[in-house]
Design an enzyme around this catalytic site. Sequence first.
Site, mmCIF file in Angstrom:
data_model
loop_
_atom_site.group_PDB
_atom_site.id
_atom_site.type_symbol
_atom_site.label_atom_id
_atom_site.label_comp_id
_atom_site.label_asym_id
_atom_site.label_seq_id
_atom_site.Cartn_x
_atom_site.Cartn_y
_atom_site.Cartn_z
ATOM 1 N N SER A 294 -10.194 -0.645 6.970
ATOM 2 C CA SER A 294 -9.596 -0.531 5.626
ATOM 3 C C SER A 294 -8.864 -1.750 5.105
ATOM 4 O O SER A 294 -8.441 -1.746 3.950
ATOM 5 C CB SER A 294 -8.649 0.659 5.584
ATOM 6 O OG SER A 294 -9.399 1.823 5.434
ATOM 7 N N SER B 59 -9.917 1.853 2.816
ATOM 8 C CA SER B 59 -9.036 2.642 1.982
ATOM 9 C C SER B 59 -7.987 1.831 1.226
ATOM 10 O O SER B 59 -7.427 2.327 0.252
ATOM 11 C CB SER B 59 -8.306 3.664 2.857
ATOM 12 O OG SER B 59 -7.448 3.011 3.779
ATOM 13 N N LYS C 42 0.867 -1.179 0.000
ATOM 14 C CA LYS C 42 0.000 0.000 0.000
ATOM 15 C C LYS C 42 0.901 1.226 0.000
ATOM 16 O O LYS C 42 1.933 1.246 0.691
ATOM 17 C CB LYS C 42 -0.882 -0.033 1.255
ATOM 18 C CG LYS C 42 -1.900 1.102 1.339
ATOM 19 C CD LYS C 42 -2.813 0.949 2.563
ATOM 20 C CE LYS C 42 -3.897 2.025 2.614
ATOM 21 N NZ LYS C 42 -4.817 1.866 3.759
HETATM 22 N N1 GLN Z 1 -13.397 3.969 6.111
HETATM 23 C C1 GLN Z 1 -12.842 4.406 7.364
HETATM 24 C C2 GLN Z 1 -12.442 5.874 7.253
HETATM 25 O O1 GLN Z 1 -12.682 6.441 6.253
HETATM 26 C C3 GLN Z 1 -11.677 3.557 7.732
HETATM 27 C C4 GLN Z 1 -10.440 3.913 7.018
HETATM 28 C C5 GLN Z 1 -9.278 3.071 7.435
HETATM 29 O O2 GLN Z 1 -9.420 2.043 8.071
HETATM 30 N N2 GLN Z 1 -8.108 3.561 7.086
HETATM 31 O O3 GLN Z 1 -11.916 6.445 8.148
#
Ligand code: GLN
Length: 483
Positions: free
Chosen positions: A175, A151, A76
């Site tokens: 995410s 994400s 990532k």
């Molecule tokens: N979807 C969640 C957010 O937007 C989690 C994101 C994540 O785990 N990095 O914060």
Amino acid sequence: MIEQSINVLAAGLRRREFSSVELVKHYLQRISALDPQLHSFITVTESNALAAAEQADQRIAQGDESPLLGIPIAHKDIFCTTGVRTSCGSRMLDNFVAPYNATVVEKLNAAGAVSLGKLSMDEFAMGSSNENSYYGPVANPWDLERVPGGSSGGSAAAVAARLALATTGTDTGGSIRQPAAFCGVTGIKPTYGRVSRYGMVAFSSSLDQGGVFARSAEDAALMLQTMSGFDDRDSTSLNEPAPDLVSGIGESIAGLRIGVIRDHFDQGLDPQVATSVQTALAELEKLGAELVDIELPLSKLAVPAYYVIASAEASSNLARYDGVRYGYRAEDPVDLEDMYKRTRAEGFGTEVKRRILTGTYVLSAGYYDAYYLKAQKVRRLIRDEFVDAFKNIDLLAGPTTPTTAFTAGAHADDPVAMYLSDVYTTAVNLAGLPGISVPAPLADGLPTGLQLIGNFLQEDRLLRCAHQLQQATDWHQLKPDLV
Ligand code: GLN
């Protein structure tokens, strides 16, 4: 070849049936053929990958049997990589080349895994659809009109499309698990502190945790045990040795008490996803696990508490992007204030700005007690509720997400609807527990995920349970037509 597990490919490398250079070239070709439709990579590091593969071949020739030696993976784009851009999906870091490697990258390099490049993500890991990337949206390999989740959408899509054997990701509120569920792959987020955050761009430091995507629990176990372990460069790193996640993975799960989280089967859950998850649970029962119903009433407070805490920490962490030290700087500023303002206005996307504003608000004098402090208290209660539940059961289970992958643009004007993709995952981060998403049967041709949640440091149990399920079923082997 692309359907083989890491173990089988590693054995093939050791027997010289093919070389790591050949394997890596094969994957690089797949990336050039398929990724123009998916956009899962931000940067492909072809020459670095080939050089690393050559080195791996030399180590193999010298009799080195490290299990990830010569295996193609990808990171990532939140993990710092020496000499290679680390963008974090943001214009702010579009020109940022880190002078050092994240601990995760360092450990995987040392094990001889070969990185093919850096994967797309929502900007600063804020999002649930990978539509918030400065480099454009990522498509779901199962249906190009749909999102891969976020994400870590690039990391999930790349594994699902067989563009890498395994990928790294991060999970602050879901995410890893949510995109794993949307793309039909296995994704594990370990206990907070298991994997070093050194060199991992910070979003919400008390929640962020690195983890893995792979096609099977067995492959994920190999990756995770290599990435884990104490790191004195991360003050929140757990003082625990890297666990052995592989040798016990074949043990039976007979007698394991699994608490089925009733609150996660509420009216917000798509009925077809519910059916798939029930089918997976029934399979665990056939394998000898005992299913017991569990109520976790406080888990419904997880999303609001999460968005207060995560935004508060993000507003503080992202203050460092001021155009002075590194990253984007607005052109021709008239004075310092103009430089700060335009750098941040031009460098950050809409969702990141929303989080910074929310975070600054909940931390401001007058609102701190009402929002931030309250959210911290709720966080403690949620953690205590899990601790209590684990007195009577070994694992918790339920759906990973309320729906299957939604179509791109579906939540574009409704951030709260987007935030609700994480209703079943955020509580786990607030408590610091490990969680995994494992493919359950398809619903209407799209992947679904069974979420298993473990007690602190019980990644081995999660992986064993997932592995037993994958030995008994083939849901994790289903693949998108694109492949
Ligand atoms: N979807 C969640 C957010 O937007 C989690 C994101 C994540 O785990 N990095 O914060």
